[in-house]
Design a protein around this motif. Structure first.
Motif, mmCIF file in Angstrom:
data_model
loop_
_atom_site.group_PDB
_atom_site.id
_atom_site.type_symbol
_atom_site.label_atom_id
_atom_site.label_comp_id
_atom_site.label_asym_id
_atom_site.label_seq_id
_atom_site.Cartn_x
_atom_site.Cartn_y
_atom_site.Cartn_z
ATOM 1 N N GLN A 171 2.543 -6.709 -1.780
ATOM 2 C CA GLN A 171 3.706 -7.587 -1.658
ATOM 3 C C GLN A 171 5.006 -6.830 -1.928
ATOM 4 O OE1 GLN A 171 3.627 -10.946 -4.316
ATOM 5 N NE2 GLN A 171 5.199 -12.076 -3.182
ATOM 6 N N THR A 172 4.990 -5.942 -2.920
ATOM 7 C CA THR A 172 6.189 -5.166 -3.258
ATOM 8 C C THR A 172 6.599 -4.259 -2.109
ATOM 9 O OG1 THR A 172 5.644 -5.199 -5.620
ATOM 10 C CG2 THR A 172 7.160 -3.488 -4.877
ATOM 11 N N VAL A 173 5.642 -3.541 -1.529
ATOM 12 C CA VAL A 173 5.946 -2.629 -0.426
ATOM 13 C C VAL A 173 6.353 -3.407 0.821
ATOM 14 C CG1 VAL A 173 5.012 -0.838 1.096
ATOM 15 C CG2 VAL A 173 4.472 -0.822 -1.350
ATOM 16 N N GLU A 174 5.659 -4.503 1.093
ATOM 17 C CA GLU A 174 5.996 -5.303 2.269
ATOM 18 C C GLU A 174 7.421 -5.840 2.177
ATOM 19 O OE1 GLU A 174 1.816 -7.081 4.031
ATOM 20 O OE2 GLU A 174 2.921 -8.295 2.584
ATOM 21 N N GLN A 175 7.823 -6.326 1.016
ATOM 22 C CA GLN A 175 9.163 -6.870 0.880
ATOM 23 C C GLN A 175 10.218 -5.763 0.874
ATOM 24 O OE1 GLN A 175 9.696 -9.951 -2.042
ATOM 25 N NE2 GLN A 175 7.869 -11.067 -1.395
ATOM 26 N N LEU A 176 9.878 -4.596 0.352
ATOM 27 C CA LEU A 176 10.814 -3.484 0.354
ATOM 28 C C LEU A 176 11.106 -3.013 1.776
ATOM 29 C CD1 LEU A 176 12.392 -1.238 -1.192
ATOM 30 C CD2 LEU A 176 10.260 0.086 -1.172
ATOM 31 N N LEU A 177 10.057 -2.898 2.602
ATOM 32 C CA LEU A 177 10.203 -2.339 3.941
ATOM 33 C C LEU A 177 10.253 -3.390 5.042
ATOM 34 C CD1 LEU A 177 7.753 0.669 3.572
ATOM 35 C CD2 LEU A 177 10.255 0.718 3.484
ATOM 36 N N GLY A 178 9.981 -4.646 4.694
ATOM 37 C CA GLY A 178 10.065 -5.715 5.678
ATOM 38 C C GLY A 178 9.011 -5.645 6.759
ATOM 39 N N THR A 179 7.881 -5.030 6.455
ATOM 40 C CA THR A 179 6.823 -4.887 7.456
ATOM 41 C C THR A 179 5.476 -5.210 6.835
ATOM 42 O OG1 THR A 179 5.965 -3.393 9.176
ATOM 43 C CG2 THR A 179 6.343 -2.440 7.006
ATOM 44 N N PRO A 180 4.564 -5.834 7.575
ATOM 45 C CA PRO A 180 3.258 -6.182 7.007
ATOM 46 C C PRO A 180 2.324 -4.986 6.890
ATOM 47 C CG PRO A 180 3.384 -6.880 9.299
ATOM 48 C CD PRO A 180 4.749 -6.367 8.933
ATOM 49 N N ILE A 181 1.467 -5.033 5.885
ATOM 50 C CA ILE A 181 0.422 -4.026 5.673
ATOM 51 C C ILE A 181 -0.875 -4.558 6.274
ATOM 52 C CG2 ILE A 181 -0.855 -2.684 3.976
ATOM 53 C CD1 ILE A 181 2.167 -2.099 4.068
ATOM 54 N N ASP A 182 -1.518 -3.765 7.122
ATOM 55 C CA ASP A 182 -2.751 -4.207 7.789
ATOM 56 C C ASP A 182 -4.001 -3.892 6.981
ATOM 57 O OD1 ASP A 182 -1.631 -5.079 10.473
ATOM 58 O OD2 ASP A 182 -0.879 -3.028 10.360
ATOM 59 N N HIS A 183 -3.999 -2.743 6.306
ATOM 60 C CA HIS A 183 -5.159 -2.348 5.520
ATOM 61 C C HIS A 183 -4.711 -1.647 4.244
ATOM 62 C CE1 HIS A 183 -8.108 -3.508 8.503
ATOM 63 N NE2 HIS A 183 -7.445 -2.839 9.432
ATOM 64 N N VAL A 184 -5.615 -1.646 3.249
ATOM 65 C CA VAL A 184 -5.343 -1.030 1.948
ATOM 66 C C VAL A 184 -6.514 -0.124 1.590
ATOM 67 C CG1 VAL A 184 -4.860 -1.449 -0.491
ATOM 68 C CG2 VAL A 184 -4.114 -3.105 1.216
ATOM 69 N N ALA A 185 -6.206 1.021 0.971
ATOM 70 C CA ALA A 185 -7.251 1.918 0.471
ATOM 71 C C ALA A 185 -6.891 2.391 -0.929
ATOM 72 C CB ALA A 185 -7.432 3.116 1.400
ATOM 73 N N ILE A 186 -7.890 2.454 -1.797
ATOM 74 C CA ILE A 186 -7.738 2.972 -3.162
ATOM 75 C C ILE A 186 -8.772 4.080 -3.335
ATOM 76 C CG2 ILE A 186 -7.819 2.420 -5.627
ATOM 77 C CD1 ILE A 186 -7.285 -0.494 -4.893
#
Length: 349
Positions: free
Chosen positions: A161-176
């Motif tokens: 949510q933090t990165v999406e709101q900072l850059l205004g673009t949705p994240i499709d996948h996440v990796a840890i």
């Protein structure tokens, strides 16, 4: 290149007291992800779907999945249908329990480094943007803080949510990812040739020395190379540049003809990576094979690395050392992500 005021100028690439040890976790996730795509994609072209399916199946059988990796849909930006894909790579430092890094709620985890991987719509280029861990940003529901605090305060969903709101673009996948796979992965490739931006000797024992230019690194050396930041006046800025250099070296080795031509070695390599990687539940076997089949990378030159522009360093009101966002560049960056124009942005900088 993208410039930022008051500190080092990050480049686009196509080619103290005793510190506690930290994990170069994010670039390992990147290596794993790009290697899967490169190997499976190359297999489809050169060896057929059977080889690609075997590689992807090995990965799928070893990788862990993150439940509830994303924030509520109502809090997320609306996607522009470009066909591009964004993958957020999250690594955690050594203070927390790796089994709880995807959980929501307060924990003792901090993300060591963040990288956003953007795969363009025609699948010919991959853009990897490093985000400084001390970047001072709004964290939803928590005021303004260092971006690496989001993982501690709300788990993977709050980081997204933090990165999406900072850059205004949705994240499709996440990796840890866990850092421990780096040495074994590098050794499995027979070592890699890294073009180091600067020469330096690591502060932590056993005090490896690296020259400016090409260094052939085994697994232990690669881990030390990616971890070091105390040897540099610019600290994390140089560490990020070094990590990007190592990314290019490993991806180049994975994409080499000799590596792709050895199915047994590549399947073992992918299996080793999968054991250290966790991905969101939607990144399943059909998705892996489908994405790999669509990739049209032209070797390592198709991988472009850069650092999110910053406005230099500073001190927060409560006395923390922070990295400021370059507000003048943020608008153009948001537009580039939204409209799949990172290549165009790179050419204008």
């Amino acid at each position: 290149m993208i410039s930022h005021a008051g500190h080092l100028e990050p480049h686009w690439h196509g080619r103290a007291a005793q510190p506690r040890r930290r994990r170069p976790a994010l670039f390992i996730a990147l290596i794993a992800f790009l290697s899967i795509l490169a190997v499976a994609g190359g297999a489809i072209v050169g060896g057929g779907l059977l080889y690609a399916g075997s590689v992807a199946s090995t990965f799928s059988s070893t990788v862990k999945h993150i439940p509830n990796a994303f924030p509520p849909a109502a809090t997320r930006p609306v996607a522009v249908s470009t066909g591009a894909m964004n993958i957020l790579l999250i690594g955690s430092d050594s203070r927390g329990d790796p089994t709880t890094i995807s959980a929501t709620g307060t924990s003792n985890q901090r993300s060591d480094t963040l990288m956003l991987v953007h795969i363009d719509a025609d699948r010919r280029n991959v853009y990897v943007m490093s985000i400084m861990r001390d970047l001072w940003v709004p964290i939803p529901g928590n005021g303004t803080a260092k971006i690496n605090a989001a993982l501690a305060w709300g788990g993977t969903p709050l980081v997204v949510q933090t990165v999406e709101q900072l850059l205004g673009t949705p994240i499709d996948h996440v990796a840890i990812i866990d850092f421990q796979g780096l040495a074994g992965m590098t050794d499995a490739l027979g070592g890699v040739d890294v073009d180091s931006p600067v020469g330096f000797t690591t502060v932590l024992k056993p005090h490896y020395t690296f020259v400016k230019g090409i260094n052939h690194l085994d697994g232990s050396q690669a881990l030390a190379f990616a971890r070091e930041r105390y040897a540099f006046p610019t600290a994390d800025y140089q560490r990020v540049a070094d990590q990007q250099a190592l990314i290019r070296a490993i991806v180049s080795k994975v994409l080499s003809r000799s590596t792709l031509a050895d199915p047994a070695a590549m399947t073992a390599f992918v299996g080793a990576m999968g054991r250290y990687l966790s991905v969101d539940e939607k990144f399943d076997l059909p998705t892996i094979i489908g994405l790999a089949a669509s990739m049209r990378l032209d070797g390592a030159s198709s991988i472009h690395t850069f650092t999110m522009p910053t406005g230099g360093t500073g001190t927060s009101a409560d006395g923390q050392s922070i990295v400021n966002v370059d507000q003048n560049s943020l608008s153009a960056l948001r537009t580039a992500y939204a409209h799949d124009q990172l290549g165009t942005l790179a050419q204008t900088r």
